[in-house]
Scaffold this motif. Sequence first.
Motif, PDB file in Angstrom:
ATOM      1  N   TRP A 118      -8.795   1.592  -5.658  1.00 57.27           N
ATOM      2  CA  TRP A 118      -8.236   1.538  -6.983  1.00 57.27           C
ATOM      3  C   TRP A 118      -9.096   0.866  -7.909  1.00 57.27           C
ATOM      4  CZ3 TRP A 118      -6.823  -3.003  -9.490  1.00 57.27           C
ATOM      5  CH2 TRP A 118      -6.482  -2.943 -10.800  1.00 57.27           C
ATOM      6  N   SER A 119      -9.619  -0.394  -7.318  1.00 57.17           N
ATOM      7  CA  SER A 119     -10.817  -1.142  -8.134  1.00 57.17           C
ATOM      8  C   SER A 119     -11.934  -0.533  -8.319  1.00 57.17           C
ATOM      9  CB  SER A 119     -10.781  -2.650  -7.608  1.00 57.17           C
ATOM     10  OG  SER A 119     -10.788  -2.676  -6.164  1.00 57.17           O
ATOM     11  N   GLU A 120     -12.342   0.178  -7.277  1.00 59.39           N
ATOM     12  CA  GLU A 120     -13.737   1.064  -7.278  1.00 59.39           C
ATOM     13  C   GLU A 120     -13.616   2.275  -8.205  1.00 59.39           C
ATOM     14  OE1 GLU A 120     -14.652   1.811  -3.385  1.00 59.39           O
ATOM     15  OE2 GLU A 120     -15.589  -0.408  -2.969  1.00 59.39           O
ATOM     16  N   SER A 121     -12.312   2.778  -8.594  1.00 59.07           N
ATOM     17  CA  SER A 121     -12.135   4.034  -9.335  1.00 59.07           C
ATOM     18  C   SER A 121     -12.403   5.233  -8.575  1.00 59.07           C
ATOM     19  CB  SER A 121     -12.794   4.013 -10.679  1.00 59.07           C
ATOM     20  OG  SER A 121     -12.246   2.921 -11.471  1.00 59.07           O
ATOM     21  N   ARG A 122     -12.524   4.975  -7.325  1.00 57.39           N
ATOM     22  CA  ARG A 122     -12.724   6.039  -6.372  1.00 57.39           C
ATOM     23  C   ARG A 122     -12.186   7.391  -6.443  1.00 57.39           C
ATOM     24  NH1 ARG A 122     -17.072   5.978  -2.880  1.00 57.39           N
ATOM     25  NH2 ARG A 122     -17.937   4.427  -2.244  1.00 57.39           N
ATOM     26  N   VAL A 123     -10.944   7.044  -6.601  1.00 54.49           N
ATOM     27  CA  VAL A 123      -9.723   8.090  -6.482  1.00 54.49           C
ATOM     28  C   VAL A 123      -8.934   8.064  -7.545  1.00 54.49           C
ATOM     29  CG1 VAL A 123      -9.864   8.226  -3.884  1.00 54.49           C
ATOM     30  CG2 VAL A 123      -8.089   6.975  -5.028  1.00 54.49           C
ATOM     31  N   ASP A 124      -8.405   9.685  -7.905  1.00 49.18           N
ATOM     32  CA  ASP A 124      -7.442   9.821  -9.034  1.00 49.18           C
ATOM     33  C   ASP A 124      -6.077   9.734  -8.412  1.00 49.18           C
ATOM     34  OD1 ASP A 124      -9.626  10.240 -10.558  1.00 49.18           O
ATOM     35  OD2 ASP A 124      -9.715  12.365  -9.656  1.00 49.18           O
ATOM     36  N   VAL A 133      10.453   2.811   7.483  1.00 48.68           N
ATOM     37  CA  VAL A 133      11.787   2.756   6.803  1.00 48.68           C
ATOM     38  C   VAL A 133      11.758   1.973   5.578  1.00 48.68           C
ATOM     39  CG1 VAL A 133      14.072   2.197   7.221  1.00 48.68           C
ATOM     40  CG2 VAL A 133      12.674   3.002   8.959  1.00 48.68           C
ATOM     41  N   HIS A 134      11.202   0.692   5.933  1.00 52.91           N
ATOM     42  CA  HIS A 134      10.862   0.109   4.659  1.00 52.91           C
ATOM     43  C   HIS A 134       9.460  -0.106   4.192  1.00 52.91           C
ATOM     44  CE1 HIS A 134      15.092  -0.992   4.084  1.00 52.91           C
ATOM     45  NE2 HIS A 134      15.171  -1.400   5.273  1.00 52.91           N
ATOM     46  N   ASP A 135       8.885   0.724   3.300  1.00 53.57           N
ATOM     47  CA  ASP A 135       7.462   0.895   3.563  1.00 53.57           C
ATOM     48  C   ASP A 135       6.832   0.176   2.274  1.00 53.57           C
ATOM     49  OD1 ASP A 135       4.709   2.039   3.404  1.00 53.57           O
ATOM     50  OD2 ASP A 135       5.475   3.369   4.927  1.00 53.57           O
ATOM     51  N   GLN A 136       5.947  -0.931   2.664  1.00 57.07           N
ATOM     52  CA  GLN A 136       5.566  -1.759   1.547  1.00 57.07           C
ATOM     53  C   GLN A 136       4.364  -0.910   0.808  1.00 57.07           C
ATOM     54  OE1 GLN A 136       3.719  -5.643   2.491  1.00 57.07           O
ATOM     55  NE2 GLN A 136       4.684  -5.262   4.612  1.00 57.07           N
ATOM     56  N   ARG A 137       3.750   0.060   1.396  1.00 56.85           N
ATOM     57  CA  ARG A 137       2.768   0.748   0.604  1.00 56.85           C
ATOM     58  C   ARG A 137       3.218   1.436  -0.951  1.00 56.85           C
ATOM     59  NH1 ARG A 137       1.128   4.832   5.207  1.00 56.85           N
ATOM     60  NH2 ARG A 137       3.446   4.913   5.258  1.00 56.85           N
ATOM     61  N   VAL A 138       4.527   1.798  -0.732  1.00 55.53           N
ATOM     62  CA  VAL A 138       4.896   2.438  -1.894  1.00 55.53           C
ATOM     63  C   VAL A 138       5.110   1.495  -2.951  1.00 55.53           C
ATOM     64  CG1 VAL A 138       6.156   4.399  -0.820  1.00 55.53           C
ATOM     65  CG2 VAL A 138       7.385   2.360  -1.184  1.00 55.53           C
ATOM     66  N   THR A 139       5.316   0.344  -2.627  1.00 54.34           N
ATOM     67  CA  THR A 139       5.526  -0.773  -4.036  1.00 54.34           C
ATOM     68  C   THR A 139       4.161  -1.073  -4.440  1.00 54.34           C
ATOM     69  OG1 THR A 139       6.886  -1.776  -1.953  1.00 54.34           O
ATOM     70  CG2 THR A 139       6.771  -3.176  -4.096  1.00 54.34           C
ATOM     71  N   ILE A 140       3.197  -1.327  -3.573  1.00 52.86           N
ATOM     72  CA  ILE A 140       1.868  -1.568  -3.801  1.00 52.86           C
ATOM     73  C   ILE A 140       1.326  -0.509  -4.637  1.00 52.86           C
ATOM     74  CG2 ILE A 140      -0.592  -2.001  -3.134  1.00 52.86           C
ATOM     75  CD1 ILE A 140       1.283  -4.037  -2.452  1.00 52.86           C
ATOM     76  N   LEU A 141       1.451   0.845  -4.362  1.00 52.00           N
ATOM     77  CA  LEU A 141       0.858   2.013  -5.146  1.00 52.00           C
ATOM     78  C   LEU A 141       1.623   1.989  -6.726  1.00 52.00           C
ATOM     79  CD1 LEU A 141       0.955   4.728  -2.383  1.00 52.00           C
ATOM     80  CD2 LEU A 141      -1.338   3.717  -3.596  1.00 52.00           C
ATOM     81  N   ARG A 142       2.716   1.490  -6.642  1.00 57.71           N
ATOM     82  CA  ARG A 142       3.585   1.775  -8.068  1.00 57.71           C
ATOM     83  C   ARG A 142       2.810   0.557  -8.740  1.00 57.71           C
ATOM     84  NH1 ARG A 142       9.713   3.442  -8.328  1.00 57.71           N
ATOM     85  NH2 ARG A 142       8.626   3.906 -10.312  1.00 57.71           N
ATOM     86  N   GLU A 143       2.588  -0.892  -8.066  1.00 54.94           N
ATOM     87  CA  GLU A 143       2.219  -1.846  -8.859  1.00 54.94           C
ATOM     88  C   GLU A 143       0.685  -1.508  -9.571  1.00 54.94           C
ATOM     89  OE1 GLU A 143       3.559  -5.380  -6.054  1.00 54.94           O
ATOM     90  OE2 GLU A 143       1.498  -5.370  -6.722  1.00 54.94           O
ATOM     91  N   LEU A 144      -0.059  -0.827  -8.484  1.00 55.31           N
ATOM     92  CA  LEU A 144      -1.317  -0.426  -9.022  1.00 55.31           C
ATOM     93  C   LEU A 144      -1.369   0.661 -10.218  1.00 55.31           C
ATOM     94  CD1 LEU A 144      -3.099  -0.366  -5.804  1.00 55.31           C
ATOM     95  CD2 LEU A 144      -3.377  -2.024  -7.595  1.00 55.31           C
ATOM     96  N   GLY A 145      -0.225   1.288 -10.107  1.00 56.12           N
ATOM     97  CA  GLY A 145      -0.334   2.566 -11.069  1.00 56.12           C
ATOM     98  C   GLY A 145      -1.193   3.765 -10.398  1.00 56.12           C
ATOM     99  N   LEU A 146      -1.214   3.739  -9.364  1.00 51.43           N
ATOM    100  CA  LEU A 146      -2.196   4.742  -8.686  1.00 51.43           C
ATOM    101  C   LEU A 146      -1.289   6.024  -8.496  1.00 51.43           C
ATOM    102  CD1 LEU A 146      -5.189   5.402  -7.581  1.00 51.43           C
ATOM    103  CD2 LEU A 146      -4.514   4.240  -5.540  1.00 51.43           C
ATOM    104  N   PRO A 147      -1.487   7.214  -9.019  1.00 50.18           N
ATOM    105  CA  PRO A 147      -0.694   8.321  -8.659  1.00 50.18           C
ATOM    106  C   PRO A 147      -0.633   8.722  -7.387  1.00 50.18           C
ATOM    107  CG  PRO A 147      -2.285   8.940 -10.664  1.00 50.18           C
ATOM    108  CD  PRO A 147      -2.553   7.694 -10.065  1.00 50.18           C
ATOM    109  N   ALA A 148       0.539   9.103  -6.714  1.00 49.21           N
ATOM    110  CA  ALA A 148       0.735   9.002  -5.332  1.00 49.21           C
ATOM    111  C   ALA A 148       1.741  10.216  -4.911  1.00 49.21           C
ATOM    112  CB  ALA A 148       0.943   7.721  -4.688  1.00 49.21           C
TER     113      ALA A 148
END
Lengths: 342, 342
Positions: A118-124, A133-148
């Motif tokens: 995200w910070s390198e703007s490497r991916v769209d 089951v409780h996945d932290q990654r989805v929270t972070i991705l929403r925070e960053l606003g990175l389409p996923a």
Amino acid sequence: MKRPTMADIAREAGVSKGAVSYALNGRAGVSDETRRRILAIADQLGFRANSAARALAGAQAKVVGLALPRPPATLGVEPFFMELISGLEAELSTRSYALLLQTVPDETGEIGLYRRWWSESRVDGVLVCDLRVHDQRVTILRELGLPAVVIGPPSSAGGLASIWSDDQISMTEAVEYLVALGHRRIARVGGIPRLAHTAIRTRAFGEACERLGITEATTVSTDYTGENGAQVTRALLCRQARPTALVYDNDIMAIAGLGVAHELGLRVPADLSIVAWDDSPLCRLVGPPLTALSRDISAHGVQAARMLLSAMEGSPVEDVHDEPAHLSPRGSTAPPPQGSRP
Amino acid sequence: MKRPTMADIAREAGVSKGAVSYALNGRAGVSDETRRRILAIADQLGFRANSAARALAGAQAKVVGLALPRPPATLGVEPFFMELISGLEAELSTRSYALLLQTVPDETGEIGLYRRWWSESRVDGVLVCDLRVHDQRVTILRELGLPAVVIGPPSSAGGLASIWSDDQISMTEAVEYLVALGHRRIARVGGIPRLAHTAIRTRAFGEACERLGITEATTVSTDYTGENGAQVTRALLCRQARPTALVYDNDIMAIAGLGVAHELGLRVPADLSIVAWDDSPLCRLVGPPLTALSRDISAHGVQAARMLLSAMEGSPVEDVHDEPAHLSPRGSTAPPPQGSRP
DNA sequence: CTGAAAGCGCTTACAG
DNA sequence: CTGAAAGCGCTTACAG
């Protein structure tokens, strides 16, 4: 060699760089005739937009990221990922997107990677697999606003778009088939317990067995490796009343299980029935060919890539419920040996 | 979220953007104390250089490209590539390089991809695999001046740096072993003939057999798929005087061959010996475990990545002659059945 | 050792 | 419909 730039085309065509940009990107702002002339010159010069410049100027990087949350060693033998990747590739390459791959040791590493991308703007955008089951990654991705897009059950996708197939249906189908064949002692060699889809399968297996009156139903957890699958199979088959049928959470372990049966002098399917999950071509190659829960993983990948591409365009994306895996009966399943029938 | 930029750091530290760049890149031009202050601020802000801006300003994209010259369907089952990729990844990720993957349908497509990568400045260098005997790709890569390392025999690398292991040695070892066991009718299920390493293996197989007085030595070509391997094996085993030993050019086909032997009621190794090439974990999982020519493909990948990284830095890179694959005898090889011994 | 400036090659408002 | 200009966020000569 010197790379041709938009300035070269502009000079050649006698227009401004802006006009070239509009023409090349198919946007309004140039007459049809000018556009045609510009395109012809670009083509003749073999022009390709510099991806760095394009990304920097605010357009897309035209790259999609995939973090592979498995140790490199496991990856090599797991056909699932390669099939998924070929599906992703098939769709992405037609749209001129590249796939950026990186293995990560664990969830923390993966989150770090997303932050870096995200910070390198490497991916769209990114694709997320092996949901917990409780996945932290989805929270972070929403925070960053990175389409996923999540490849896994929506129940754990935390609001991100997801594509999944209903493992409960498939598991039930497998258990019902084995019970119909007459099996009463069925064991499951399961995957990594903290993964969301493993939890779904475990519950489905338990429920189906209970509903059908199978009291001797066990699930043993593994790390998905063939070694672990072999080890667990050996333990199960050395029990007092050994199971007459085994359901595996991936094909590698099923093949390992077949090897262990061979080693113990058990005939498949006469003495032992085997059902594999994720029907890679391997399942058809071994002797006997394995009965498997099969689905088109590559098509799953194509679909996932499409969803991500629309999400990146800002379109609203619906969750996709892909076709569940269905049982392909082959040579590894049969009624249990006489002595063990009810 | 807003990404922190070098301007933010410069403002915070009260220095110019140039100073920040020098500090961050570990170059001369700032005092140690200033450097420390800048690094601390960058760290605190979670700064990551924008890769597009960096690439545009003439620095590296920090991306390495790998074109996969196999149809997506084959990729899924071929453990070789995933093992290679995990090795590449292991080295690249510690140096913060990303791996850009793309499947290509054929040589023309691959050349087009290199041109595109080059003109888009997408990659700093590429790895080339599946070398052909006269390979056009190396010529194009030299023309473009794109740093490249060939994973394959130097004889076909056209002057590009190459890393390879000597398949002739390995093939000879396999044939000598089988002959020592007493086999006289040996066949080889070979890979794609136009690949450089296939040609090397074919020649080595022929020479070793001839030297050891094996007159009934055949090589049959395949496309490396399990299906094709099974088909060829079936044809070979249905011959009048069927071979007592088979050497396969990859492990997938060897496993398929094991399946066919099973199907035809032949016992392995009592009736038929099998040797696999490229010893993935699969070989140890099947029953019986397969005798294989094994080498560390992942380590091969690590080394290839290192070579490319130095090539990209402009250092002269020597060809690397990696350890050849060596025979790991397991349960699939034994003396031939009585009737067929000399 | 440090700062101000130009430039990489695009995209995109903003005037005409 | 078209052109001139600013700006994305870095790197790197070039002066001081």
